[in-house]
Design a protein around this motif. Structure first.
Motif, PDB file in Angstrom:
ATOM      1  N   LEU A  41      50.575  45.995  52.423  1.00 38.00           N
ATOM      2  CA  LEU A  41      51.773  45.506  51.557  1.00 38.00           C
ATOM      3  C   LEU A  41      51.854  45.934  50.174  1.00 38.00           C
ATOM      4  CD1 LEU A  41      54.458  43.690  51.567  1.00 38.00           C
ATOM      5  CD2 LEU A  41      52.798  41.775  51.191  1.00 38.00           C
ATOM      6  N   ASP A  42      50.396  45.848  49.647  1.00 34.56           N
ATOM      7  CA  ASP A  42      50.483  46.627  48.197  1.00 34.56           C
ATOM      8  C   ASP A  42      50.946  47.806  48.104  1.00 34.56           C
ATOM      9  OD1 ASP A  42      49.725  46.643  45.460  1.00 34.56           O
ATOM     10  OD2 ASP A  42      47.525  46.840  46.165  1.00 34.56           O
ATOM     11  N   LYS A  43      50.768  48.750  49.141  1.00 30.62           N
ATOM     12  CA  LYS A  43      51.156  50.031  48.969  1.00 30.62           C
ATOM     13  C   LYS A  43      52.625  50.226  49.167  1.00 30.62           C
ATOM     14  CE  LYS A  43      46.701  51.921  50.681  1.00 30.62           C
ATOM     15  NZ  LYS A  43      46.198  52.742  51.894  1.00 30.62           N
ATOM     16  N   VAL A  44      53.246  49.492  50.114  1.00 29.71           N
ATOM     17  CA  VAL A  44      54.654  49.566  50.749  1.00 29.71           C
ATOM     18  C   VAL A  44      55.278  48.823  49.100  1.00 29.71           C
ATOM     19  CG1 VAL A  44      56.305  48.016  51.628  1.00 29.71           C
ATOM     20  CG2 VAL A  44      54.648  49.436  52.799  1.00 29.71           C
ATOM     21  N   LEU A  45      54.899  47.940  48.400  1.00 26.51           N
ATOM     22  CA  LEU A  45      55.470  47.242  47.274  1.00 26.51           C
ATOM     23  C   LEU A  45      55.499  48.130  46.127  1.00 26.51           C
ATOM     24  CD1 LEU A  45      54.544  43.348  47.372  1.00 26.51           C
ATOM     25  CD2 LEU A  45      56.747  44.516  48.033  1.00 26.51           C
ATOM     26  N   ALA A  46      54.294  49.123  46.210  1.00 28.60           N
ATOM     27  CA  ALA A  46      54.335  49.954  44.881  1.00 28.60           C
ATOM     28  C   ALA A  46      55.252  50.979  45.214  1.00 28.60           C
ATOM     29  CB  ALA A  46      52.700  50.679  44.942  1.00 28.60           C
ATOM     30  N   GLN A  47      55.741  51.349  46.445  1.00 26.66           N
ATOM     31  CA  GLN A  47      56.760  52.340  46.492  1.00 26.66           C
ATOM     32  C   GLN A  47      58.159  52.056  45.986  1.00 26.66           C
ATOM     33  OE1 GLN A  47      56.932  53.086  50.732  1.00 26.66           O
ATOM     34  NE2 GLN A  47      54.884  53.634  50.714  1.00 26.66           N
TER      35      GLN A  47
ATOM     36  N   ASP B 180      39.420  40.199  58.278  1.00 31.15           N
ATOM     37  CA  ASP B 180      39.555  41.891  57.828  1.00 31.15           C
ATOM     38  C   ASP B 180      40.953  42.435  58.189  1.00 31.15           C
ATOM     39  OD1 ASP B 180      39.295  41.082  60.687  1.00 31.15           O
ATOM     40  OD2 ASP B 180      38.176  42.874  61.218  1.00 31.15           O
ATOM     41  N   HIS B 181      41.733  41.524  59.293  1.00 34.50           N
ATOM     42  CA  HIS B 181      43.146  41.898  59.461  1.00 34.50           C
ATOM     43  C   HIS B 181      44.031  41.672  58.343  1.00 34.50           C
ATOM     44  CE1 HIS B 181      41.331  41.449  63.638  1.00 34.50           C
ATOM     45  NE2 HIS B 181      41.391  42.587  63.650  1.00 34.50           N
ATOM     46  N   ALA B 182      43.621  40.498  57.731  1.00 31.72           N
ATOM     47  CA  ALA B 182      44.352  39.917  56.462  1.00 31.72           C
ATOM     48  C   ALA B 182      44.314  40.724  55.649  1.00 31.72           C
ATOM     49  CB  ALA B 182      43.961  38.596  56.306  1.00 31.72           C
ATOM     50  N   GLU B 183      43.157  41.289  55.338  1.00 33.18           N
ATOM     51  CA  GLU B 183      42.763  42.293  54.073  1.00 33.18           C
ATOM     52  C   GLU B 183      43.549  43.542  54.371  1.00 33.18           C
ATOM     53  OE1 GLU B 183      39.046  44.613  51.962  1.00 33.18           O
ATOM     54  OE2 GLU B 183      38.620  43.432  53.556  1.00 33.18           O
ATOM     55  N   ARG B 184      43.601  44.077  55.648  1.00 34.87           N
ATOM     56  CA  ARG B 184      44.410  45.188  55.857  1.00 34.87           C
ATOM     57  C   ARG B 184      45.984  45.175  55.772  1.00 34.87           C
ATOM     58  NH1 ARG B 184      43.658  49.728  60.599  1.00 34.87           N
ATOM     59  NH2 ARG B 184      45.496  50.620  60.621  1.00 34.87           N
ATOM     60  N   PHE B 185      46.511  43.783  56.031  1.00 30.03           N
ATOM     61  CA  PHE B 185      47.715  43.694  55.845  1.00 30.03           C
ATOM     62  C   PHE B 185      48.159  43.538  54.299  1.00 30.03           C
ATOM     63  CE2 PHE B 185      51.179  40.352  54.827  1.00 30.03           C
ATOM     64  CZ  PHE B 185      52.175  41.134  55.347  1.00 30.03           C
TER      65      PHE B 185
ATOM     66  N   GLY C  38      45.621  36.370  49.473  1.00 31.56           N
ATOM     67  CA  GLY C  38      45.671  37.687  49.163  1.00 31.56           C
ATOM     68  C   GLY C  38      47.361  37.839  48.403  1.00 31.56           C
ATOM     69  N   LEU C  39      48.193  37.281  49.254  1.00 30.86           N
ATOM     70  CA  LEU C  39      49.379  37.437  48.666  1.00 30.86           C
ATOM     71  C   LEU C  39      49.744  36.667  47.275  1.00 30.86           C
ATOM     72  CD1 LEU C  39      51.400  36.096  51.863  1.00 30.86           C
ATOM     73  CD2 LEU C  39      51.490  38.266  51.055  1.00 30.86           C
ATOM     74  N   ASP C  40      49.052  35.684  47.012  1.00 33.97           N
ATOM     75  CA  ASP C  40      49.013  35.078  45.804  1.00 33.97           C
ATOM     76  C   ASP C  40      48.498  36.199  44.648  1.00 33.97           C
ATOM     77  OD1 ASP C  40      49.853  32.557  46.524  1.00 33.97           O
ATOM     78  OD2 ASP C  40      47.825  31.472  46.646  1.00 33.97           O
ATOM     79  N   ASP C  41      47.519  36.938  45.140  1.00 36.27           N
ATOM     80  CA  ASP C  41      46.793  37.947  44.214  1.00 36.27           C
ATOM     81  C   ASP C  41      48.110  39.166  43.997  1.00 36.27           C
ATOM     82  OD1 ASP C  41      44.406  36.403  43.742  1.00 36.27           O
ATOM     83  OD2 ASP C  41      43.254  37.819  45.387  1.00 36.27           O
ATOM     84  N   LEU C  42      48.471  39.304  45.102  1.00 35.53           N
ATOM     85  CA  LEU C  42      49.541  40.538  45.120  1.00 35.53           C
ATOM     86  C   LEU C  42      50.762  40.003  44.293  1.00 35.53           C
ATOM     87  CD1 LEU C  42      50.011  42.256  48.614  1.00 35.53           C
ATOM     88  CD2 LEU C  42      48.981  42.985  46.495  1.00 35.53           C
TER      89      LEU C  42
ATOM     90  N   THR D  12      50.847  38.548  41.322  1.00 35.57           N
ATOM     91  CA  THR D  12      50.691  38.837  40.198  1.00 35.57           C
ATOM     92  C   THR D  12      50.759  40.113  39.498  1.00 35.57           C
ATOM     93  OG1 THR D  12      48.028  39.441  40.418  1.00 35.57           O
ATOM     94  CG2 THR D  12      48.578  37.073  40.083  1.00 35.57           C
ATOM     95  N   LYS D  13      50.811  41.184  40.574  1.00 37.74           N
ATOM     96  CA  LYS D  13      51.319  42.489  40.144  1.00 37.74           C
ATOM     97  C   LYS D  13      52.380  43.137  40.749  1.00 37.74           C
ATOM     98  CE  LYS D  13      48.697  45.820  42.158  1.00 37.74           C
ATOM     99  NZ  LYS D  13      47.610  46.606  43.241  1.00 37.74           N
ATOM    100  N   HIS D  14      53.143  42.257  41.508  1.00 35.63           N
ATOM    101  CA  HIS D  14      54.338  42.704  42.284  1.00 35.63           C
ATOM    102  C   HIS D  14      55.353  41.602  42.148  1.00 35.63           C
ATOM    103  CE1 HIS D  14      52.813  46.167  44.066  1.00 35.63           C
ATOM    104  NE2 HIS D  14      51.654  45.667  44.711  1.00 35.63           N
ATOM    105  N   PRO D  15      56.386  42.000  41.368  1.00 38.35           N
ATOM    106  CA  PRO D  15      57.340  40.801  40.821  1.00 38.35           C
ATOM    107  C   PRO D  15      58.191  40.638  42.075  1.00 38.35           C
ATOM    108  CG  PRO D  15      57.823  42.653  39.495  1.00 38.35           C
ATOM    109  CD  PRO D  15      56.476  42.949  40.300  1.00 38.35           C
ATOM    110  N   ALA D  16      58.360  41.467  43.120  1.00 37.26           N
ATOM    111  CA  ALA D  16      59.280  41.447  44.166  1.00 37.26           C
ATOM    112  C   ALA D  16      58.723  40.044  44.963  1.00 37.26           C
ATOM    113  CB  ALA D  16      59.250  42.701  45.105  1.00 37.26           C
TER     114      ALA D  16
END
Length: 435
Positions: free
Chosen positions: A429-435, A420-425, A349-353, A355-359
């Protein structure tokens, strides 16, 4: 608490505290003094826990992605039952004969290589590492200790001096010799060769000062150094190096032990090495204070012949019952397998993120111990990591930061943490980084 997590700590001047929590902070300051710290810009007021969830005073659930102390889940009913049953029957120390401590000791030793066949019990990992140092001094005649440059090994006088990460108020002891953490950045010629040479160099420096080596101590996942998961096998060369210099190798398994890495019960097993001593703590009792030191018989021989060891609470009957229940839960709920599968899902999941969040910088992990560097303008940033940690806190997800500069997210949930917990995390995190 490491220097890395301090950047995330509570600042009363900027916190958005409710009147009730503000009153609690005032009571803490008045009763506990100035050395205690609170996590996060705005502290979290928790009243109960269950599994991978914590609950605040208003009944809101918080996803716990940080606490390895409750290794098999907060308030696991089997652990609580074992604690209550034994406490209501007998709660006494190791100077009386009792089957409980022997049953647990034999069972625990069954998870170790045959060469590691003695165990001594303490209450905390700090005590276990302190005891290991006493034993190493007796076995080697030396006093010098090698640690990594941002290590954490405890809060006793001796172990605090071995813990570079707990802040400038504690300076390394005269017998403590820090070396750079085993990363390619520090050893571009190769981690195994570079780290073992650093150990030899530290031993040479000791001898220049008239000090003989006693031991090398490492957290086998290097959690305070920012989480170092590979290359697997390099610790074998490090162990060979310290032994050639007359010292012992102590594997600190307080954080990576008890199935955390998903590959084996202990972090040192990922490196194909058998330590001289292994310390354990926190996860061993799922929050009950029980810890231990496992060792080779020849290591303890001289110490045991000349000194008595006794710890009033270490290895008491209740501790043995609780620790046995923790082992049973790890086995019966297949938490080693879960750590491997859920950790892989978290990393994916972090690897996928990324690709869209340079942070998101480098991701690394072993089982349910994961770290990711946080970047700002392409460079590692402790300030940006702190913002992410605190914004996750605002979304009721708990993590921390790690590394010498505090620029890596430290993700270390209880072992029942599922996909399922990993998916929620990841979604949070995706929403936080988008901020």
């Amino acid at each position: 608490m490491t220097r890395g997590t301090m950047v995330n700590a509570f600042d009363r001047a900027t916190a958005q505290l409710s009147p009730a929590d503000d009153a609690l902070v005032s009571r803490r300051e008045a009763a506990l003094g100035p050395a205690y710290r609170l996590f996060y810009e705005t502290p979290v007021h928790l009243v109960r826990g269950e599994g991978v969830w914590l609950y605040d005073a208003d009944g809101n659930p918080w996803l716990d992605c940080y606490n390895n102390v409750a290794s098999v889940g907060h308030c696991h009913p089997r652990v609580v039952e074992a604690m209550a049953k034994q406490a209501s029957t007998l709660a006494t120390h190791t100077r009386y004969l009792h089957e409980g401590i022997l049953d647990y000791a034999e069972r625990l030793l069954g998870y170790f290589p045959p060469a590691l066949s003695h165990v001594m019990f303490t209450c905390t990992g700090s005590e276990a590492n302190d005891l290991a140092y006493r034993i190493a001094r007796a076995a080697t005649g030396g006093t010098g200790v090698i640690v990594t440059s941002n290590a954490y090994h405890g809060v006793t006088l001796a172990t605090a001096e071995m813990s570079m990460s707990i802040g400038p108020a504690v300076a390394p002891g005269a017998n403590v010799f820090p070396v750079p953490a085993p990363t390619l950045a520090n050893y571009p010629g190769g981690v195994a060769a570079g780290f073992s040479q650093a150990i030899r160099d530290a031993c040479a420096k000791m001898r220049e000062q008239g000090i003989r080596p006693a031991m090398l101590i490492v957290d086998t996942i290097f959690s305070s150094d920012g989480l170092i998961t590979g290359p697997e096998g390099f610790l074998k060369d490090a162990a060979d190096a310290i032994r050639a210099e007359g010292g012992l190798f102590l594997a600190d398994e307080v954080q990576p032990g008890f199935a955390r890495t998903g590959a084996a019960m202990w972090g040192f097993q990922r490196h194909g090495v058998v330590p001289d001593m292994v310390s354990m703590g926190k996860p061993m009792g799922n929050g009950y204070p029980v810890a231990a030191l496992v060792m080779r018989p020849e290591v303890i021989a001289d110490f045991g012949a000349k000194a008595r060891y006794f710890n009033t609470y270490g290895g008491n009957a209740v501790a043995a019952a609780v620790a046995g229940a923790v082992l049973s839960v790890i086995e019966d709920e297949r938490l080693l397998d879960n750590a491997r599968a859920s950790g892989a899902a978290l990393l994916a999941g972090l690897d996928d993120l990324a690709t869209k969040h340079p942070a998101l910088g480098e991701r690394r992990g072993a089982g349910l111990f994961v770290a990711v560097d946080i970047l700002e303008d392409g460079q590692p940033s402790a300030e940006a990591a702190a913002r992410v940690v605190n914004r996750l806190r605002d979304a009721r997800v708990l993590i921390s930061a790690s590394g010498a500069k505090g620029d890596a997210l430290k993700i270390r949930p209880p072992l029942p943490f599922g996909a399922d917990h990993a998916e929620r995390f990841i979604e949070t995190l995706d929403k936080v980084l988008a901020q």
